[in-house]
Every structure is written in structure tokens, then in C-alpha cells.
Design an enzyme around this catalytic site. Structure first.
Site, short mmCIF file in Angstrom:
data_model
loop_
_atom_site.label_atom_id
_atom_site.label_comp_id
_atom_site.label_asym_id
_atom_site.label_seq_id
_atom_site.Cartn_x
_atom_site.Cartn_y
_atom_site.Cartn_z
N GLU A 49 0.81 -1.22 0.00
CA GLU A 49 0.00 0.00 0.00
C GLU A 49 0.85 1.26 0.00
O GLU A 49 0.49 2.27 0.63
CB GLU A 49 -1.00 0.00 1.16
CG GLU A 49 -2.15 -0.98 0.95
CD GLU A 49 -3.40 -0.65 1.74
OE1 GLU A 49 -3.53 0.50 2.21
OE2 GLU A 49 -4.24 -1.55 1.89
N HIS A 272 -2.15 -1.23 10.08
CA HIS A 272 -1.66 -2.59 10.27
C HIS A 272 -0.41 -2.56 11.16
O HIS A 272 0.31 -1.55 11.19
CB HIS A 272 -1.28 -3.24 8.93
CG HIS A 272 -2.46 -3.58 8.07
ND1 HIS A 272 -2.73 -4.86 7.66
CD2 HIS A 272 -3.43 -2.80 7.54
CE1 HIS A 272 -3.81 -4.87 6.91
NE2 HIS A 272 -4.26 -3.63 6.82
#
Length: 441
Positions: A49, A272
Site C-alpha cells: 500500500e 496494520h
């Protein structure tokens, strides 16, 4: 076993959540990630990402001294988001884009626009060749009604194929990334069973991190706790997987994760948690006696389990096929209705021309608006028909591959004698072949 040498490798994997203008505190978090990587000096860094190439270039500049070798994998409309940094020289790279990746009209999810893929880099760690993979699979969004499950299963299938076919000559394989799958999900079992990859969390001798190795946790301030339901504490969807070869054994000496907050910082690196694995590579000269007992003891059981897993995956792909066929039929039916409406409008518009002197019963503006609506319906349904046809072909291709794989696995399984410790082996009647799977299954 002879001529044993040992090499240690530190690997980090992190989903950076780097959506410019949408992700919270994105510039500040990238600065924190860069500072952390400079300080920790991991050997291999696998990032997901990293949607903006500008962010990648800023990291590359900051890490020029600590990680001089890097690569950014470009794919899709906004990029694959995958990047690798290494202290070891990168000799070769390759990107494989998954054939299925969600739906373009689900713009609020955005996975389709990202061009999800797996990136490979070939490194030399000492005298060893390492194939390093970084990937990011389609998100789940709703576990109870997961419409993307067939796509994610196909992605896992293509991922294991890509790893198996590209790592044949490698001394070691390392995979890191956000798989968006729980440890015992179908795609995860398919990937690990087929490739032989080991989960660093399950294999580590020492662990320091979130409970149960979770990487998406409720204590992270960037997390919407409603999205974790029904898992109140969190889930484990990020992984570092590895395997060795006939001349290289790999052990995970320790593993750690961040815990939702960073000392001396107001917020964490990402939504995360970051994973770090300390791997130890031991090279040796393989001998036949080292391998033969393991092969005889476990190969038949593993093959039988793999047959079940691939069959389960094939069933899930068939469900996806049925849904895609239904959606294509709906698009076709809607397109026919739009075409019929357009023909009806043209017939009404032709009335004044066929019957001279008759005035048009409807305002001209209404005709233009109705025509625009008809053309919009036809164009949309045509594009959807093409998309669902492509989806069907990808699902059919994966299902065909799985069917061939099951047949091949069953053929191999026939070569192993059935384990019958208390009874003497029985021969099948003449003219009958033994079944592909053991009766005990």
C-alpha cells in the site's frame, strides 16, 4: 550433513496504508517509517500500500545509506502499492498481476483500481540465491457475506503457482505481505500446502508482539472496531512465510510485531502492525539419507490433504462461476430492455414522418433525455457484459487448472502404499484399479 554455514537475515513486512489525501497523517507516518527503517537496519523490507510513487521515492532517498537497493512494482491504475528495500543487491525483478481483483463499479473498495499483484526480487545473500516475494491480496470487507472469496481463492492459487514455477532454482524463498486471510482460511491453506512455505509466527522460537500474532488490532487508533466484528480483539492477516531447499535449512529465531502504539510518537506507523522476523539460514551438503525418511513418512499424508484442499478451492471457484454467470445474464437482460426501449422511442419519433401532418405527441426534450438514458443503459450493460465474460474466463481457467492438479495429485497418491499396520496389504480384484484416495479418508 556436512560443511554447515550459518547466515542471519532480518525481514520486515508492513502494510503502510498510504492512500494520499485519504489515509490519516500519511506524510508524518512515512517519515516515521523511514526513521524506523534507518534505525533498525533490516536486511529485507517488504512494503504494501505504497500507493504514491512520490512516497516511495522519498523513502528511497531517506534509506539510500541503510538500504541502497530497492524496487517499486508498478501496476494497475494507481499502482500495485508494492515495494522492496534491501541491503543486498537486487539482480532481477518480475511482477505478476492477478487475473481477478474485484469489481470496477465497487469504487468505494478500490481494489480493482489498485492492480493487486505479486512482486518478485532475486537477491544474493552471501553465496545463496534468495527469491523474495511481496504481495497484497483482495480485502475481505464482510466475512459473513464475502462476495470476493472466489477472487481471493484464485489469487492464492495464482500466487502459489507463481512461487512454485519461479523458485525452482532458489536456495530459499521468502514471502511477505498482506494476504487478507486468516491463518486457517482456504486460500492460506492452499498457498502453504502447495508451496511448503512455513509461517514465521508458527515456527518462531521466540515471539514478542500482539496476542495470537494479530496484525489488525482493536487497540490501533486508526482502526474502526466495527470492521473487526466478530473478532473483537483483532485478526491476523499479515504474514512472513519462508522455506529452504535441499541445501539450505531456515529457522525463525524470533518474531515481533508492533503493538498499536509507538513510543514517543502520537500515532502508529499504519493501521496494520509491522512484522519483523529473524531468520537463520544454515547451508549444508545434502545427502540422500537426510531426506528419505521424511519423504516416506509424510508425503502420502500431505498429498491426500492437498487433494482435499484443492478440491475445496475448486468448489469455491465453481460458486464464483455460478454468480458470474448470473450477473452476466442480468447485464444481458438489462441491455435487451434498454435496446427495446430505444427502438420504441425511435418508432414513436418516426410517427410524424410516416403520417404527414401529425404532430409529435411528446416534447422534444423528453425524447433527448430518454435517448440519453437508453444509450447509457446500453453502454453500461455492454461494458458489464465484457467484464463478466472476462471474469468467467478467468474463473474457468482457474477451475480447469485445479481439475488437472487434482488428477495429477491423485496419480501421485496411487504410487504410495496404503498404511495398514494391523492388516496385511490386500490386493484389489483383477481388472480393478485401487482408488485414488485411501479408504480411511
Amino acid at each position: 550433513m556436512a560443511n554447515t554455514d550459518s547466515v542471519k537475515v532480518r525481514v520486515l513486512s508492513l502494510n503502510c496504508w498510504g492512500i494520499r489525501y485519504l489515509s490519516k497523517q500519511c506524510p508524518q507516518r512515512y517519515a516515521m517509517i523511514g526513521d524506523m527503517l534507518c534505525k533498525e537496519e533490516h536486511d529485507i523490507v517488504l512494503l504494501q500500500e505504497v500507493w504514491s510513487e512520490k512516497d516511495y521515492l522519498s523513502l528511497k532517498k531517506k534509506l539510500a545509506c541503510s538500504h541502497p537497493h530497492s524496487h517499486y512494482f508498478k501496476s494497475g491504475v494507481i499502482g500495485s502499492g508494492l515495494a522492496i528495500f534491501s541491503i543486498h543487491r537486487i539482480h532481477d525483478t518480475f511482477l505478476f498481476r492477478y487475473s481477478l481483483n474485484g469489481y470496477p463499479y465497487m469504487a468505494h473498495h478500490g481494489d480493482w483500481f489498485g492492480g493487486k499483484a505479486v512482486g518478485m526480487a532475486v537477491l544474493n545473500i552471501g553465496s545463496l540465491t534468495a527469491n523474495v516475494y511481496v504481495t497484497h491480496l483482495h480485502a475481505e470487507y464482510c466475512r459473513d457475506k464475502d462476495s470476493y472469496l472466489p477472487h481471493r481463492v484464485v489469487q492464492a492459487w495464482e500466487l502459489q503457482q507463481f512461487i512454485r514455477h519461479t523458485s525452482a532454482g532458489a536456495d530459499m524463498v521468502i514471502l511477505g505481505g498482506d494476504l487478507n486471510m486468516h491463518p486457517e482460511d482456504l486460500g492460506n491453506r492452499l498457498l502453504r500446502s502447495y508451496t511448503g512455505l512455513q509461517d514465521a509466527y508458527l515456527e518462531t522460537a521466540k515471539f514478542d508482539g500482539c496476542e495470537d500474532g494479530m496484525t489488525l488490532i482493536a487497540d490501533n487508533p486508526f482502526i474502526n472496531k466495527k470492521e473487526l466484528c466478530p473478532f473483537e480483539k483483532g485478526i491476523r492477516i499479515d504474514y512472513i512465510l519462508f522455506k529452504g531447499s535441499t541445501k539450505t535449512d531456515i529457522y525463525c529465531d524470533y518474531m515481533s510485531t508492533t503493538k498499536g502504539s509507538i513510543p514517543n510518537h502520537p500515532f502508529p506507523y499504519s493501521d496494520h502492525e509491522a512484522l519483523t522476523a529473524g531468520l537463520r539460514l544454515e547451508t549444508h551438503t545434502p545427502t540422500q539419507s537426510d531426506r528419505q525418511p521424511k519423504i516416506q513418512d509424510s508425503a502420502a499424508g500431505k498429498l491426500a490433504a492437498l487433494v482435499d484442499i484443492v478440491t475445496e478451492a475448486r468448489t469455491e471457484v465453481k460458486v464464483g462461476l455460478h454468480c458470474a454467470e448470473g450477473m452476466r445474464y442480468t447485464a444481458t437482460r438489462t441491455g435487451v430492455m434498454g435496446l427495446a426501449l430505444l427502438v420504441l422511442e425511435l418508432a414513436i419519433a418516426a410517427v410524424p414522418w410516416l403520417a404527414l401532418g401529425t404532430e409529435q405527441p411528446f416534447p422534444r426534450t423528453s425524447f433527448y433525455l430518454l435517448a440519453a438514458l437508453c444509450f447509457a443503459i446500453l453502454l453500461t450493460t455492454f461494458l458489464l457484459y465484457i467484464f463478466y465474460t472476462m471474469e468467467l474466463k478467468a474463473l474457468q481457467g482457474a477451475e480447469d487448472q485445479m481439475r488437472l492438479a487434482v488428477g495429477s495429485l491423485q496419480e501421485k497418491l496411487r504410487g504410495f502404499p496404503l498404511a495398514q499396520p494391523h492388516n496385511a496389504p490386500r490386493r484389489p480384484p483383477e481388472g480393478h484399479e485401487p482408488s485414488a484416495l485411501a479408504p480411511e479418508e
